[in-house]
Structures are given as C-alpha cells and as structure tokens.
Design a protein around this motif. Structure first.
Motif, short mmCIF file in Angstrom:
data_model
loop_
_atom_site.label_atom_id
_atom_site.label_comp_id
_atom_site.label_asym_id
_atom_site.label_seq_id
_atom_site.Cartn_x
_atom_site.Cartn_y
_atom_site.Cartn_z
N PHE A 287 0.85 -1.19 0.00
CA PHE A 287 0.00 0.00 0.00
C PHE A 287 0.89 1.24 0.00
CE2 PHE A 287 0.86 -0.81 4.47
CZ PHE A 287 1.14 0.46 4.96
N LYS A 288 0.29 2.33 -0.38
CA LYS A 288 0.96 3.63 -0.34
C LYS A 288 -0.02 4.65 0.18
CE LYS A 288 3.78 6.78 -3.13
NZ LYS A 288 4.39 7.00 -4.47
N ALA A 289 0.34 5.32 1.28
CA ALA A 289 -0.53 6.32 1.89
C ALA A 289 0.10 7.70 1.68
CB ALA A 289 -0.70 6.04 3.38
N PRO A 290 -0.67 8.67 1.23
CA PRO A 290 -0.13 10.00 0.98
C PRO A 290 0.24 10.69 2.29
CG PRO A 290 -2.51 10.03 0.76
CD PRO A 290 -2.12 8.59 0.93
N PRO A 291 1.16 11.67 2.23
CA PRO A 291 1.58 12.37 3.44
C PRO A 291 0.56 13.41 3.89
CG PRO A 291 2.75 13.24 1.56
CD PRO A 291 1.95 12.08 1.05
N ASN A 292 -0.64 12.95 4.18
CA ASN A 292 -1.74 13.81 4.62
C ASN A 292 -2.43 13.12 5.78
OD1 ASN A 292 -4.72 14.59 4.64
ND2 ASN A 292 -3.90 16.13 3.23
N LYS A 293 -2.41 13.75 6.96
CA LYS A 293 -2.91 13.08 8.16
C LYS A 293 -4.40 12.78 8.08
CE LYS A 293 -2.58 13.04 13.17
NZ LYS A 293 -1.92 13.62 14.36
N THR A 294 -5.17 13.69 7.51
CA THR A 294 -6.61 13.45 7.42
C THR A 294 -6.91 12.23 6.55
OG1 THR A 294 -7.12 15.80 7.74
CG2 THR A 294 -8.81 14.43 6.70
N ILE A 295 -6.26 12.16 5.39
CA ILE A 295 -6.47 11.01 4.50
C ILE A 295 -5.99 9.73 5.18
CG2 ILE A 295 -5.81 9.97 2.31
CD1 ILE A 295 -5.68 12.77 1.13
N LEU A 296 -4.85 9.81 5.88
CA LEU A 296 -4.32 8.63 6.56
C LEU A 296 -5.28 8.12 7.62
CD1 LEU A 296 -1.93 6.69 7.02
CD2 LEU A 296 -1.04 8.34 8.67
#
Length: 321
Positions: A287-296
């Motif tokens: 998986f790849k999670a963007p560097p955005n806390k809300t999305i994470l």
C-alpha cells in the motif's frame, strides 16, 4: 532471570519510530511487517512491546499459535532518539497479549504514542470513525529471550548478544512447497517495487524456532514470472542460513509521525549461497498512503473497521480472544 540491556541499546528501543515484527507460520516460514513500538520496553521486567488492532488480527492468531517473535529496530529517522546511533538491534522473545484491554490501558497507550505519532484526532466524527482503530488496540508484550546487536545498520561485523546464546547450528534447508518453489507473481515488477524503497528486511526461522530478521540489498531480478530459478536477486549478511527455505520480505518507507507510508510485503522461497541470494516471491501485497494526516486517518479507520468486521465474521476475533 529477566534479560537486560545497556543504555545504548535502550536508546534504540526508546527512540525508533518503527520496527519490523516477524512471526513464524505453520509451514515453517516467517512473515514480517512494520509496526510502531512507541518506546514500549521495561528493562527491569525484560520486555519490549508494540500495539496492533483486532481488525488486523491474523498476526495475533499466528502469535497465539506460536508466540515466538522477533522485532528488528533497523532505522533511526523521524524517531525521538539519537539519530547517530548506528546499531541494528534484533530482539527475540515470546509474545503475549490481552485481546480485551480496559480503558485505562488504552489511555496509557494513547499517551505513550503522542511523542511518536502526535495527538489523536478528537470529535464526534473522529471518535466514531476511528473507534475500531483506537478502541480495539491490542498491546503485545514480548518477554525477551535474547537481543542481538550489530554495530551498524547493515548487520555486518560481529554482533553482541544479551540473554540466551544464539543457536550454534544453522537450520537445515527446507523441503520445497508442494506447489513448487518458483515465483508465483511478476518477479521484475516486484523486484523494482522492493528496490525503490529504502528499508528492506528478510525474515526466516532459526534452528531454535525463533524468527530472525536481517537487512538485505536488492540488485534486481533474474527472471520473469514463474520461471524456475528466477527471483529477486539480493545480498544478505553473513550468517543467513544456506540453502532453500520459506522466508518473508518487507520493504517500506515512512515519514514523520508515519504520515506518509509505503510498504511492500512478500512471502516466498529463499535460496542462499554465501551472501548471494535469490528470493522467489509467492505472494506480494502493499500500500501507499499520501503524506496527509486526514487522509491517513480516514484510511486507518476504514481498514480497521473492515478488518474487524471480517475477523468477527470469520470467527478470527473470537479465536484470538
């Protein structure tokens, strides 16, 4: 008598933002994944720890069946310790956990995580959305059997050992799987994805039954899908057992507070000769999670809720309890 360790090792256990945890499989292989240990350790009791969720319960089910585990502290960046501490620290021991921790225990975990992961989001929406992620946290405590400390992050040189001595013999090569030892996923694509990530770790079972985790270097691939002898070409540290065996592979990258992650996780067949190795992946996920806390946090909540629902539906949650 509890295993203890010196200050320079404690600094690693206290400071690292992430580590790799490995557990053994019924077929004699090993699976390795990244967790956040949030500084959980007790030198007096001789324990270290990490947290997970019932929503990601397969590792708990496997640890309940065979509690021998290993934690590899392999990277200093974005932690709260000494970034100049070069040691690769492998902790091996026996895992235990309480699948139904009380609220006080959950609150202590939350407070402990703040220096590493930041303060949790609060509010009507977040409390409901992240309920499965926060309220179903499980604290895994590992009673340390031994700690192996290499002087550098490449796990080169002669290690120092605290606790029980390492096995004096290496494990015998294993019998190939009934379906064959060859790769079952696209080797070139998997090798490229693994090679581009900065942290790459290999896990296998030692002669005493404990998993071991070591860093590896990836040079490319030797063939494409399903060709006998093909796989990911790697260099492994001295001491990795020779011959063929089941093994797990993890490659990952992360940013401060784990806001921004990428991970590739494989199971497969490893062939080693000297320090040269070929790894034939049988499964590959990532998986790849963007560097955005809300999305994470939205993703964490979704995955934990879905995983918990599946665990309950299949009976895995009750089996762990």
């Amino acid at each position: 008598m509890a295993v203890t360790w010196p200050d320079e090792v404690d600094e690693v256990l206290r400071g690292d933002l992430t580590c790799a945890v490995a557990y053994v499989t019924p077929a004699g292989g090993a699976v390795v994944s990244a967790v956040s240990p949030i500084g959980l350790r007790d030198r007096t009791a001789g324990t270290v720890g990490f947290t997970t969720s019932l929503g990601f319960g397969r590792k708990l089910e496997r640890m309940k069946r065979d509690p021998r585990v290993a934690l590899a502290y392999h990277a200093r960046e974005h932690g709260i310790g000494d970034l100049g501490n070069p040691r690769f620290v492998l902790v091996q021991g026996t895992a235990s956990f309480d699948p139904t921790p009380d609220q006080d225990a959950l609150d202590r975990i939350g407070d402990q995580s703040v220096p590493y992961l930041g303060r949790p989001r609060r509010g009507v929406f977040w409390d409901r959305w992240l309920h499965a992620y926060y309220a179903d946290r499980v604290l895994v405590t590992v009673m340390v059997e031994r700690i192996v400390v290499w002087p550098d992050l490449d796990a080169a040189g002669t290690p120092e050992i605290f606790g029980a001595a390492s096995p004096s013999v290496e494990p015998e090569p294993q019998r190939p799987p009934a379906k064959g030892a060859g790769a079952r996923v696209d080797v070139a694509k998997t090798a490229a994805r693994v090679a581009e990530l900065p942290h790459r770790l290999l896990a296998y079972r030692q002669a005493d039954g404990y998993p071991a985790v070591v860093p590896v270097q990836v040079a490319g691939s030797s063939d494409r899908r399903a060709h006998a002898g093909g796989g990911i070409v790697m260099t492994v540290p001295a001491g990795v057992p020779q011959g063929g065996r089941r093994a797990g592979l993890l490659a990952h990258a992360y940013r401060p507070q784990l806001i921004g992650l990428e991970s590739r996780q494989c199971t497969g067949w490893l062939e080693v000769s000297g320090t040269a190795a070929v790894y034939a992946p049988h499964t590959a996920a990532g998986f790849k999670a963007p560097p955005n806390k809300t999305i994470l946090l939205l993703a964490n909540g979704f995955l934990a809720r879905r995983g918990l629902a599946r665990a309950r539906k299949t009976g895995r949650a009750e089996a762990v309890r």
